[in-house]
Design a protein around this motif. Sequence first.
Motif, PDB file in Angstrom:
ATOM      1  N   TYR A 107       0.868  -1.188   0.000  1.00 52.08           N
ATOM      2  CA  TYR A 107       0.000   0.000   0.000  1.00 52.08           C
ATOM      3  C   TYR A 107       0.899   1.230   0.000  1.00 52.08           C
ATOM      4  CZ  TYR A 107      -4.387   2.448   1.336  1.00 52.08           C
ATOM      5  OH  TYR A 107      -5.519   3.230   1.372  1.00 52.08           O
ATOM      6  N   ASN A 108       0.803   2.047  -1.052  1.00 46.49           N
ATOM      7  CA  ASN A 108       1.819   3.081  -1.268  1.00 46.49           C
ATOM      8  C   ASN A 108       1.195   4.324  -1.888  1.00 46.49           C
ATOM      9  OD1 ASN A 108       4.308   4.351  -1.543  1.00 46.49           O
ATOM     10  ND2 ASN A 108       5.182   2.838  -2.922  1.00 46.49           N
ATOM     11  N   TRP A 109       1.973   5.398  -1.938  1.00 46.94           N
ATOM     12  CA  TRP A 109       1.563   6.616  -2.618  1.00 46.94           C
ATOM     13  C   TRP A 109       1.458   6.373  -4.123  1.00 46.94           C
ATOM     14  CZ3 TRP A 109       0.575  11.186   0.028  1.00 46.94           C
ATOM     15  CH2 TRP A 109       0.988  11.216   1.368  1.00 46.94           C
ATOM     16  N   SER A 110       0.662   7.189  -4.796  1.00 46.69           N
ATOM     17  CA  SER A 110       0.520   7.076  -6.251  1.00 46.69           C
ATOM     18  C   SER A 110       1.862   7.310  -6.939  1.00 46.69           C
ATOM     19  CB  SER A 110      -0.494   8.105  -6.769  1.00 46.69           C
ATOM     20  OG  SER A 110      -1.740   7.934  -6.148  1.00 46.69           O
ATOM     21  N   GLU A 111       2.124   6.515  -7.969  1.00 42.26           N
ATOM     22  CA  GLU A 111       3.293   6.689  -8.840  1.00 42.26           C
ATOM     23  C   GLU A 111       4.614   6.658  -8.078  1.00 42.26           C
ATOM     24  OE1 GLU A 111       2.543  10.313 -10.965  1.00 42.26           O
ATOM     25  OE2 GLU A 111       0.848   9.485 -12.040  1.00 42.26           O
ATOM     26  N   TYR A 112       4.691   5.835  -7.035  1.00 41.90           N
ATOM     27  CA  TYR A 112       5.900   5.793  -6.209  1.00 41.90           C
ATOM     28  C   TYR A 112       6.798   4.594  -6.498  1.00 41.90           C
ATOM     29  CZ  TYR A 112       6.723   9.365  -2.618  1.00 41.90           C
ATOM     30  OH  TYR A 112       7.112  10.495  -1.933  1.00 41.90           O
TER      31      TYR A 112
ATOM     32  N   ILE B  80       0.513  -7.435  -4.801  1.00 44.54           N
ATOM     33  CA  ILE B  80      -0.801  -6.797  -4.961  1.00 44.54           C
ATOM     34  C   ILE B  80      -0.614  -5.345  -4.519  1.00 44.54           C
ATOM     35  CG2 ILE B  80      -3.244  -6.834  -4.357  1.00 44.54           C
ATOM     36  CD1 ILE B  80      -2.262  -9.368  -5.791  1.00 44.54           C
ATOM     37  N   TYR B  81      -0.657  -4.433  -5.476  1.00 44.30           N
ATOM     38  CA  TYR B  81      -0.275  -3.045  -5.233  1.00 44.30           C
ATOM     39  C   TYR B  81      -1.488  -2.132  -5.273  1.00 44.30           C
ATOM     40  CZ  TYR B  81       2.717   1.131  -5.674  1.00 44.30           C
ATOM     41  OH  TYR B  81       3.364   2.332  -5.464  1.00 44.30           O
ATOM     42  N   SER B  82      -1.678  -1.331  -4.232  1.00 48.96           N
ATOM     43  CA  SER B  82      -2.757  -0.345  -4.218  1.00 48.96           C
ATOM     44  C   SER B  82      -2.207   0.970  -3.670  1.00 48.96           C
ATOM     45  CB  SER B  82      -3.941  -0.831  -3.381  1.00 48.96           C
ATOM     46  OG  SER B  82      -3.527  -1.226  -2.082  1.00 48.96           O
ATOM     47  N   THR B  83      -2.913   2.061  -3.944  1.00 48.68           N
ATOM     48  CA  THR B  83      -2.360   3.382  -3.633  1.00 48.68           C
ATOM     49  C   THR B  83      -3.319   4.265  -2.828  1.00 48.68           C
ATOM     50  OG1 THR B  83      -3.165   4.375  -5.692  1.00 48.68           O
ATOM     51  CG2 THR B  83      -1.007   3.324  -5.754  1.00 48.68           C
ATOM     52  N   TYR B  84      -2.738   5.287  -2.206  1.00 48.42           N
ATOM     53  CA  TYR B  84      -3.487   6.323  -1.499  1.00 48.42           C
ATOM     54  C   TYR B  84      -2.879   7.665  -1.852  1.00 48.42           C
ATOM     55  CZ  TYR B  84       0.448   5.449   1.736  1.00 48.42           C
ATOM     56  OH  TYR B  84       1.691   5.244   2.289  1.00 48.42           O
ATOM     57  N   ASP B  85      -3.605   8.755  -1.540  1.00 50.15           N
ATOM     58  CA  ASP B  85      -3.055  10.076  -1.873  1.00 50.15           C
ATOM     59  C   ASP B  85      -2.866  10.965  -0.657  1.00 50.15           C
ATOM     60  OD1 ASP B  85      -5.617  10.822  -1.288  1.00 50.15           O
ATOM     61  OD2 ASP B  85      -6.146  11.462  -3.318  1.00 50.15           O
ATOM     62  N   SER B  86      -2.996  10.377   0.548  1.00 49.21           N
ATOM     63  CA  SER B  86      -2.682  11.144   1.757  1.00 49.21           C
ATOM     64  C   SER B  86      -2.392  10.188   2.900  1.00 49.21           C
ATOM     65  CB  SER B  86      -3.838  12.073   2.140  1.00 49.21           C
ATOM     66  OG  SER B  86      -4.912  11.350   2.715  1.00 49.21           O
ATOM     67  N   ASN B  87      -1.552  10.642   3.833  1.00 48.05           N
ATOM     68  CA  ASN B  87      -1.263   9.842   5.020  1.00 48.05           C
ATOM     69  C   ASN B  87      -2.542   9.560   5.807  1.00 48.05           C
ATOM     70  OD1 ASN B  87       1.771   9.454   5.471  1.00 48.05           O
ATOM     71  ND2 ASN B  87       1.673  11.622   4.971  1.00 48.05           N
TER      72      ASN B  87
ATOM     73  N   ASP C  20      -5.622   9.169   4.724  1.00 55.08           N
ATOM     74  CA  ASP C  20      -6.403   8.087   4.111  1.00 55.08           C
ATOM     75  C   ASP C  20      -5.819   6.727   4.473  1.00 55.08           C
ATOM     76  OD1 ASP C  20      -8.118   9.892   3.007  1.00 55.08           O
ATOM     77  OD2 ASP C  20      -7.317   9.738   0.971  1.00 55.08           O
ATOM     78  N   MET C  21      -4.502   6.615   4.368  1.00 58.59           N
ATOM     79  CA  MET C  21      -3.829   5.357   4.700  1.00 58.59           C
ATOM     80  C   MET C  21      -4.045   4.999   6.163  1.00 58.59           C
ATOM     81  SD  MET C  21      -0.845   4.340   6.451  1.00 58.59           S
ATOM     82  CE  MET C  21       0.242   5.760   6.376  1.00 58.59           C
ATOM     83  N   TYR C  22      -3.866   5.971   7.029  1.00 53.43           N
ATOM     84  CA  TYR C  22      -3.994   5.754   8.472  1.00 53.43           C
ATOM     85  C   TYR C  22      -5.409   5.310   8.834  1.00 53.43           C
ATOM     86  CZ  TYR C  22      -4.604   7.043  13.393  1.00 53.43           C
ATOM     87  OH  TYR C  22      -4.924   7.043  14.726  1.00 53.43           O
ATOM     88  N   ILE C  23      -6.403   6.024   8.335  1.00 52.18           N
ATOM     89  CA  ILE C  23      -7.799   5.704   8.658  1.00 52.18           C
ATOM     90  C   ILE C  23      -8.164   4.304   8.173  1.00 52.18           C
ATOM     91  CG2 ILE C  23     -10.195   6.301   8.119  1.00 52.18           C
ATOM     92  CD1 ILE C  23      -9.277   9.254   8.120  1.00 52.18           C
ATOM     93  N   LYS C  24      -7.688   3.944   7.000  1.00 53.14           N
ATOM     94  CA  LYS C  24      -8.005   2.616   6.461  1.00 53.14           C
ATOM     95  C   LYS C  24      -7.416   1.516   7.330  1.00 53.14           C
ATOM     96  CE  LYS C  24      -8.442   0.219   2.074  1.00 53.14           C
ATOM     97  NZ  LYS C  24      -8.188   0.294   0.614  1.00 53.14           N
ATOM     98  N   LEU C  25      -6.151   1.678   7.738  1.00 58.52           N
ATOM     99  CA  LEU C  25      -5.519   0.665   8.573  1.00 58.52           C
ATOM    100  C   LEU C  25      -6.107   0.650   9.983  1.00 58.52           C
ATOM    101  CD1 LEU C  25      -3.428   0.662   6.204  1.00 58.52           C
ATOM    102  CD2 LEU C  25      -1.701   0.173   7.924  1.00 58.52           C
ATOM    103  N   LYS C  26      -6.511   1.816  10.465  1.00 60.47           N
ATOM    104  CA  LYS C  26      -7.076   1.923  11.807  1.00 60.47           C
ATOM    105  C   LYS C  26      -8.483   1.327  11.861  1.00 60.47           C
ATOM    106  CE  LYS C  26      -6.295   3.870  15.940  1.00 60.47           C
ATOM    107  NZ  LYS C  26      -5.113   3.587  16.756  1.00 60.47           N
ATOM    108  N   THR C  27      -9.238   1.522  10.781  1.00 56.35           N
ATOM    109  CA  THR C  27     -10.634   1.095  10.750  1.00 56.35           C
ATOM    110  C   THR C  27     -10.790  -0.365  10.337  1.00 56.35           C
ATOM    111  OG1 THR C  27     -11.254   3.362  10.147  1.00 56.35           O
ATOM    112  CG2 THR C  27     -12.922   1.644   9.852  1.00 56.35           C
TER     113      THR C  27
ATOM    114  N   PHE D 238       3.818  10.559  10.551  1.00 52.80           N
ATOM    115  CA  PHE D 238       2.899   9.421  10.659  1.00 52.80           C
ATOM    116  C   PHE D 238       3.627   8.163  11.111  1.00 52.80           C
ATOM    117  CE2 PHE D 238      -0.557  11.827   9.075  1.00 52.80           C
ATOM    118  CZ  PHE D 238      -1.693  11.114   9.449  1.00 52.80           C
ATOM    119  N   VAL D 239       4.927   8.088  10.860  1.00 50.76           N
ATOM    120  CA  VAL D 239       5.698   6.964  11.412  1.00 50.76           C
ATOM    121  C   VAL D 239       5.611   7.025  12.939  1.00 50.76           C
ATOM    122  CG1 VAL D 239       8.007   6.003  11.741  1.00 50.76           C
ATOM    123  CG2 VAL D 239       7.304   6.750   9.471  1.00 50.76           C
TER     124      VAL D 239
END
Length: 346
Positions: A29-34, A52-59, A61-68, A83-84
């Motif tokens: 799970y990574n930033w777009s075009e990284y 299996i590669y998927s992307t997010y465009d903000s910390n 969004d990534m945080y909320i998805k993993l937290k939820t 965020f680290v």
Amino acid sequence: MNKLLFIIILIISLITNCKEIKKNTLYFYNWSEYVPTEILEQFTKESGIKVIYSTYDSNEDMYIKLKTYKKIPYDLIVPSTYFVAKMKNEGMLKKINKKKIPNLYFIDKNLLNKPFDPQNKYSIPYIWGATAIGINSDKIDYKKITSWKDLWKKEYKNSILLINDAREVFHMALLKLGYSGNTTNKKKIQEAYKTLKILMPNVLTFNSDNPSNPFIEGDINIGMIWNGSAYTAKLAHVPLKLIWPKEGSILWMDNLSIPINAKNIEGALKMINFLLRPDISAKIAISTGYLTPNIEAKKILPKTMSNNKFLYPSNKMINKGEWQNDVGDISNLYEQLFQKLKITSY
């Protein structure tokens, strides 16, 4: 064969196959075009591990998805500096077994042991950079811009791009006011909010997916921009000037980390080590236009990149900049005020 025995063998076989699939699959799970697609394909070819590669465009969004959604099996993520620290403090990251990452040797020692992860127990530098001011010199006199506070000039009404990130935007305002961008002082944050409210009539858009695009498409001629995005715009023949504000730039680093719920930890470690290989790090830097923390990789970059002041600011500029760090629960205030700002800008 006994029917019950057959069923038991079948179940064991299915469980074994599931474990094997997990072992041979990496959820990244990574930033777009990284990471270029060909790099992921090369990793699969060399390791036998499907990505299996998927992307997010903000910390956020990534945080909320993993937290939820705690059962989502992401094995590798790329959180930014603060965020680290935030995710580490909340028990969301695994400690990294650095013995299995020999290519860590190639990382610039000056980019290790930063305040957000002092011993790099939970993060490995992947890409780093700075946020500064981008100017299309065909449209705007860049010599008139030397400071963050210049973005507040009335002549730039409905013209400016801001990074779509609460901490970056507030960091800019706090630096303008002479404060640390990592402050936890509520009065200073509120003061920054009032200052940013004054700026809103000048703001045309927010973008953290790819800040270079609005410059390339001609929709924006001035605004906050990451130095890597500025380099990309320059390659697209935009006459872009990058201004390092006299108050200091915002320094950030995106890092490779393993979520606490990761299933394929060995695969994640193999991917981290692969991405830190000098030839691979160099390919990523060339493809993305961002700075590599890999000393050996930098040596094999084209001189047009390694000697480019857009990409590699001087030590003076770096020393004047400020690294983003975790601010604890006060981050909620930053985010709430940022959302209020965005509402008033539309």
